[in-house]
Design a protein around this motif. Structure first.
Motif, PDB file in Angstrom:
ATOM      1  N   GLU A 137      -6.144  -9.988   9.493  1.00  0.00           N
ATOM      2  CA  GLU A 137      -5.724  -8.659   9.033  1.00  0.00           C
ATOM      3  C   GLU A 137      -4.209  -8.610   8.857  1.00  0.00           C
ATOM      4  O   GLU A 137      -3.699  -8.053   7.876  1.00  0.00           O
ATOM      5  CB  GLU A 137      -6.179  -7.594  10.021  1.00  0.00           C
ATOM      6  CG  GLU A 137      -7.695  -7.424  10.095  1.00  0.00           C
ATOM      7  CD  GLU A 137      -8.119  -6.410  11.131  1.00  0.00           C
ATOM      8  OE1 GLU A 137      -7.203  -5.797  11.746  1.00  0.00           O
ATOM      9  OE2 GLU A 137      -9.322  -6.223  11.339  1.00  0.00           O
ATOM     10  N   LYS A 138      -3.481  -9.206   9.800  1.00  0.00           N
ATOM     11  CA  LYS A 138      -2.027  -9.248   9.682  1.00  0.00           C
ATOM     12  C   LYS A 138      -1.607 -10.138   8.518  1.00  0.00           C
ATOM     13  O   LYS A 138      -0.634  -9.849   7.818  1.00  0.00           O
ATOM     14  CB  LYS A 138      -1.400  -9.745  10.979  1.00  0.00           C
ATOM     15  CG  LYS A 138      -1.617  -8.820  12.174  1.00  0.00           C
ATOM     16  CD  LYS A 138      -0.986  -9.370  13.434  1.00  0.00           C
ATOM     17  CE  LYS A 138       0.514  -9.366  13.364  1.00  0.00           C
ATOM     18  NZ  LYS A 138       1.136  -9.813  14.638  1.00  0.00           N
ATOM     19  N   GLN A 139      -2.378 -11.227   8.287  1.00  0.00           N
ATOM     20  CA  GLN A 139      -2.032 -12.143   7.205  1.00  0.00           C
ATOM     21  C   GLN A 139      -2.167 -11.462   5.847  1.00  0.00           C
ATOM     22  O   GLN A 139      -1.420 -11.783   4.910  1.00  0.00           O
ATOM     23  CB  GLN A 139      -2.914 -13.392   7.269  1.00  0.00           C
ATOM     24  CG  GLN A 139      -2.484 -14.507   6.337  1.00  0.00           C
ATOM     25  CD  GLN A 139      -1.145 -15.142   6.725  1.00  0.00           C
ATOM     26  OE1 GLN A 139      -0.611 -14.890   7.802  1.00  0.00           O
ATOM     27  NE2 GLN A 139      -0.602 -15.959   5.844  1.00  0.00           N
ATOM     28  N   ILE A 140      -3.110 -10.528   5.734  1.00  0.00           N
ATOM     29  CA  ILE A 140      -3.239  -9.765   4.485  1.00  0.00           C
ATOM     30  C   ILE A 140      -1.942  -9.030   4.182  1.00  0.00           C
ATOM     31  O   ILE A 140      -1.465  -9.011   3.034  1.00  0.00           O
ATOM     32  CB  ILE A 140      -4.421  -8.776   4.566  1.00  0.00           C
ATOM     33  CG1 ILE A 140      -5.748  -9.529   4.581  1.00  0.00           C
ATOM     34  CG2 ILE A 140      -4.394  -7.810   3.379  1.00  0.00           C
ATOM     35  CD1 ILE A 140      -6.954  -8.630   4.771  1.00  0.00           C
ATOM     36  N   VAL A 141      -1.359  -8.435   5.207  1.00  0.00           N
ATOM     37  CA  VAL A 141      -0.083  -7.722   5.035  1.00  0.00           C
ATOM     38  C   VAL A 141       1.002  -8.696   4.600  1.00  0.00           C
ATOM     39  O   VAL A 141       1.784  -8.420   3.679  1.00  0.00           O
ATOM     40  CB  VAL A 141       0.319  -7.011   6.341  1.00  0.00           C
ATOM     41  CG1 VAL A 141       1.686  -6.329   6.183  1.00  0.00           C
ATOM     42  CG2 VAL A 141      -0.735  -5.986   6.739  1.00  0.00           C
ATOM     43  N   TYR A 142       1.058  -9.867   5.252  1.00  0.00           N
ATOM     44  CA  TYR A 142       2.074 -10.862   4.903  1.00  0.00           C
ATOM     45  C   TYR A 142       1.907 -11.329   3.455  1.00  0.00           C
ATOM     46  O   TYR A 142       2.892 -11.518   2.731  1.00  0.00           O
ATOM     47  CB  TYR A 142       1.976 -12.072   5.843  1.00  0.00           C
ATOM     48  CG  TYR A 142       2.284 -11.771   7.275  1.00  0.00           C
ATOM     49  CD1 TYR A 142       3.215 -10.803   7.634  1.00  0.00           C
ATOM     50  CD2 TYR A 142       1.642 -12.465   8.312  1.00  0.00           C
ATOM     51  CE1 TYR A 142       3.501 -10.524   8.961  1.00  0.00           C
ATOM     52  CE2 TYR A 142       1.929 -12.210   9.644  1.00  0.00           C
ATOM     53  CZ  TYR A 142       2.849 -11.233   9.960  1.00  0.00           C
ATOM     54  OH  TYR A 142       3.125 -10.971  11.278  1.00  0.00           O
ATOM     55  N   ILE A 143       0.652 -11.508   3.025  1.00  0.00           N
ATOM     56  CA  ILE A 143       0.391 -11.947   1.652  1.00  0.00           C
ATOM     57  C   ILE A 143       0.854 -10.888   0.658  1.00  0.00           C
ATOM     58  O   ILE A 143       1.488 -11.199  -0.363  1.00  0.00           O
ATOM     59  CB  ILE A 143      -1.102 -12.265   1.462  1.00  0.00           C
ATOM     60  CG1 ILE A 143      -1.477 -13.529   2.249  1.00  0.00           C
ATOM     61  CG2 ILE A 143      -1.438 -12.465  -0.019  1.00  0.00           C
ATOM     62  CD1 ILE A 143      -2.959 -13.822   2.287  1.00  0.00           C
TER      63      ILE A 143
END
Length: 371
Positions: A40-46
């Motif tokens: 979920e956090k990686q989606i934000v980073y992407i």
């Protein structure tokens, strides 16, 4: 901002997203399997990374090139500020805290794009002669490479400092420096290497080298090798990737994610990932020769190819015990936002230079002092 029109489709380099997007998608799938919360956090980073790409893609970089030296020196000031006001984590001062919001930034990561652009700016304004740069120009360019190296190595963050050092001098090697200078540097490094090891390296850095050279690998590398062996030729299903899901493999979503790739997709999957990186690096180097008259593009493509090569080679080598364990992520693949966003900025800059390259070719255009 630049006007966007159908010309983008003509000059946009579609090879880059064709090679990069599969890497990002595969990374997200693995991170989601290992830890849904991190996914979920990686989606934000992407999303942040693609926004950064879009911003630099439409920014008229060459027309604003006069600001590049200022940005370089602002980043140098931030690096100097780390020693005075830096936040210490795990025994190292690498971060600055933004007042009131308690959010930290890592100046050494922010510095990389300005480092690349500064080299491009300097070399474009004074290209190398036929036989390469002589000593005076080499020393002038070396100053802009060695200054951040000294500041970042003192944090201490020798890994990032060495990456910048290799990228900087590697780019000069590609662009052209007289061969006598390289022979002299190799001789000096060979003679001084014992002194560097004895007096300049920190104890934990010496320990990493010792662990690398010892007969038995460290716990992290040992578990990584077991995960790679567990993958076999074609890999295991998610429930049988025991090294990762039983938490034996350390940092499986970031530093040692390549071992997780091989455990899940086997030798075939790991090879396919390496092939994607190899094609991307070779494609970037081919752009270097395609635009051999434009030193700005040549420097950017050379820097970017070297960044990807070093990050990929070191990360994969340390997972199989061929290099000391250092905190260098796999580009576009390891979990985290800072590295991902930095590389998206790199490619946003490069795509800007390629897509809008004919916008700069008018008789009134100036880059620094060059017409």
């Amino acid at each position: 901002m630049l006007k966007l029109d159908r010309g983008i489709l003509i000059h946009f380099d579609f090879v880059q997203p064709v090679l990069i997007i599969p890497i990002i998608v595969t990374s997200f799938i693995l991170i989601a399997e290992a830890n849904p919360f991190l996914a979920e956090k990686q989606i934000v980073y992407i999303l942040v990374g693609f926004l950064a790409f879009g911003f630099f893609f439409i920014l008229p970089i060459k027309k604003l090139s006069w600001i590049i030296p200022t940005l370089y020196w602002i980043n140098i000031i931030l690096l100097l500020s780390v020693d005075l006001f830096g936040v210490e984590k795990l025994g190292a001062k690498r971060w600055l805290e933004i007042p009131f919001v308690h959010f930290t930034i890592q100046p050494s990561e922010i510095f990389k794009p300005s480092f690349m652009l500064m080299l491009a700016y300097l070399i474009y304004n004074k290209p190398p002669p036929k036989n390469g740069y002589k000593l005076k120009d080499f020393l002038r360019l070396s100053f802009y490479i060695l200054l951040p190296f000294v500041l970042i190595a003192g944090e201490p963050d020798l890994g990032t400092a060495m990456v910048l050092l290799i990228v900087g001098f590697g780019t000069l090697f590609i662009i052209g420096v007289n061969y006598k200078i390289w022979l002299s540097i190799i001789l000096v490094i060979g003679i001084s290497s014992p002194i560097i090891y004895t007096h300049l390296l920190k104890p934990y850095q010496k320990q990493r080298i010792h662990d690398f050279l010892s007969e038995k690998p460290s716990y992290q590398v040992k578990q990584s090798i077991i995960a790679i062996g567990n993958g076999g030729l074609s890999g295991k299903t998610s429930e049988f990737a025991t090294q990762t899901h039983f938490k034996f493999l350390p940092i499986s979503t970031s530093d040692f994610i390549f071992a997780y790739v091989v455990e899940r997709f086997g030798f075939i999957g790991g090879t396919a990932l390496i092939v994607c990186y190899v094609f991307l690096i070779l494609h970037l180097l081919s752009l270097n020769y395609k635009f051999k008259e434009d030193y700005f593009i040549r420097v950017v493509t050379s820097c970017l190819a070297l960044f990807i090569f070093i990050y990929t080679a070191v990360n994969i080598s340390m997972t199989i015990g061929f290099a000391p364990v250092v905190g260098i992520p796999l580009p576009f693949f390891s979990y985290g936002g800072s590295s991902f966003t930095t590389f998206m900025v790199f490619f946003g800059i490069l795509q800007n230079l390629l897509t809008f390259r004919y916008s700069w070719m008018d008789k009134n255009f100036k880059l620094g002092n060059r017409k």
